[in-house]
Scaffold this active site. Structure first.
Site, mmCIF file in Angstrom:
data_model
loop_
_atom_site.group_PDB
_atom_site.id
_atom_site.type_symbol
_atom_site.label_atom_id
_atom_site.label_comp_id
_atom_site.label_asym_id
_atom_site.label_seq_id
_atom_site.Cartn_x
_atom_site.Cartn_y
_atom_site.Cartn_z
ATOM 1 N NE ARG A 110 -26.045 -1.448 11.996
ATOM 2 C CZ ARG A 110 -25.492 -0.267 11.311
ATOM 3 N NH1 ARG A 110 -26.537 0.869 11.376
ATOM 4 N NH2 ARG A 110 -24.388 0.080 10.883
ATOM 5 C CG HIS A 137 -28.575 4.487 7.431
ATOM 6 N ND1 HIS A 137 -29.390 4.108 8.204
ATOM 7 C CD2 HIS A 137 -27.399 4.800 7.550
ATOM 8 C CE1 HIS A 137 -28.517 4.210 9.275
ATOM 9 N NE2 HIS A 137 -27.363 4.346 8.930
ATOM 10 C CD GLN A 140 -26.675 9.011 9.744
ATOM 11 O OE1 GLN A 140 -26.301 8.364 10.586
ATOM 12 N NE2 GLN A 140 -26.580 10.450 9.930
ATOM 13 C CB CYS A 263 -23.630 8.516 7.707
ATOM 14 S SG CYS A 263 -22.993 7.244 6.653
ATOM 15 N NE ARG A 291 -29.341 7.321 13.269
ATOM 16 C CZ ARG A 291 -28.632 6.087 13.050
ATOM 17 N NH1 ARG A 291 -27.495 6.173 12.316
ATOM 18 N NH2 ARG A 291 -29.187 4.980 13.439
#
Length: 310
Positions: A110, A137, A140, A263, A291
């Site tokens: 990340r 992303h 997600q 999100c 997730r």
């Protein structure tokens, strides 16, 4: 030869890295894995496997879902941030990829620029997963699409509305639209528009009025107006985004069975009204939980390939 890396490793660095068939398989696996989780069935296909999680950006959902998920699959997860590793002291990304990948089975990163994770993966001996970059992303959006499948079935041919700036979520949604064959209605404030260099599909329409973008949509999606790293722009963004709140009036223009997603974390009264995010069309809590399940399916697939277990 010392220093060389295998060329047949599968990474997940952006949404377009997988085909629709692969995503449909992941959705099926996530359904099975989630059912096992809810039924308290022990499922440990990754005993003695290790996930390393590299964080250059802070997180709640990303760390918890990957760490808990790896433990639930029978493996181990190791958390590293820039304070705990030589990356924070200037070690080349390429060197870090070489060293870390010799000591574990899979790596989640990340970080900031997409180029960082691309360079890392190019020198990794194991699969690398994008936990978030400035540009993409994908985990997600995979969770979001899985959530839509749970509640409404296939997203193919549907219309998704994006209300907010052109950020990493939007670019992953645009890639998903191309892969799955749905249409994206996009409304961004002036000055926060799409970067054409990051757009790889024609499956979208731009709307100046965010309310018009919601018309007939099957899914309405938004994000915070000030993403991580842009805090100094907050006051300026609040002015630019005036009128872009997803409220009851905008949701009323969407399809009668439309879902709302975010999100998280969310700021009620800014990008979304309390009545929407806490209302009957909102699936943000399922979306957040998912997730965990889609990433478990993703890790399993990257390490073990296709599994027929039902």
């Amino acid at each position: 030869m010392a220093g060389t890396t295998p060329t047949n490793i599968k990474h997940f660095l952006q949404f377009s890295d997988f085909t629709r068939a692969e995503f449909e398989y992941l959705i099926e696996r996530a359904t099975v894995i989630k059912r096992k989780f809810k039924n308290y069935e022990i499922y440990h296909p990754l005993v003695d496997r290790t996930l390393v999680m590299v964080f250059e950006k802070n997180s709640t959902r990303t760390r918890l879902s990957f760490e808990a998920g790896m433990h639930q699959l029978g493996g181990a997860a190791i958390y590293l941030n820039t304070r705990d590793s030589q990356l924070g002291r200037g070690e080349p990304v390429e060197d870090a990829g070489q060293v870390m990948s010799r000591m574990c089975d899979i790596i989640m990163v990340r970080t900031f620029g997409q180029d960082i994770i691309e360079r890392f993966a190019a020198h990794s001996r194991v699969p690398v997963i994008n936990g978030l970059t400035n540009e993409h992303h994908p985990c997600q959006v995979l969770a979001d699409i899985f959530t839509y499948y749970e509640h409404r079935g296939s997203i193919v041919g549907k219309t998704v509305a994006w209300i907010g700036d052109a950020n990493n979520m939007l670019y992953s949604w645009l890639q998903a639209a191309e892969v799955f064959g749905f249409h994206l209605n996009v409304s961004t404030p002036k000055g926060y528009d799409l970067d054409p260099a990051l757009v790889t599909t024609k499956n979208y329409t731009l709307f100046e009025n965010p309310s018009d973008a919601c018309a007939g949509a099957h899914l309405v999606n938004t994000d915070v107006w000030t993403s991580m790293g842009y805090e100094k722009e907050n006051a300026e963004r609040l002015k630019a985004f005036d009128g872009f709140i997803v409220d009851e009036a905008k949701m009323a223009r969407a399809s009668s069975d439309a879902l709302f997603m975010h999100c998280l974390p969310a700021h009620r009264g800014e990008e979304v009204s309390a009545g929407v995010i806490d209302g009957p069309q909102s699936v943000v809590w399922d979306e957040a939980e998912n997730r965990l399940h889609v990433q478990k399916a993703l890790i399993e697939y990257l390490l073990l390939g296709r599994i027929e277990d039902k």
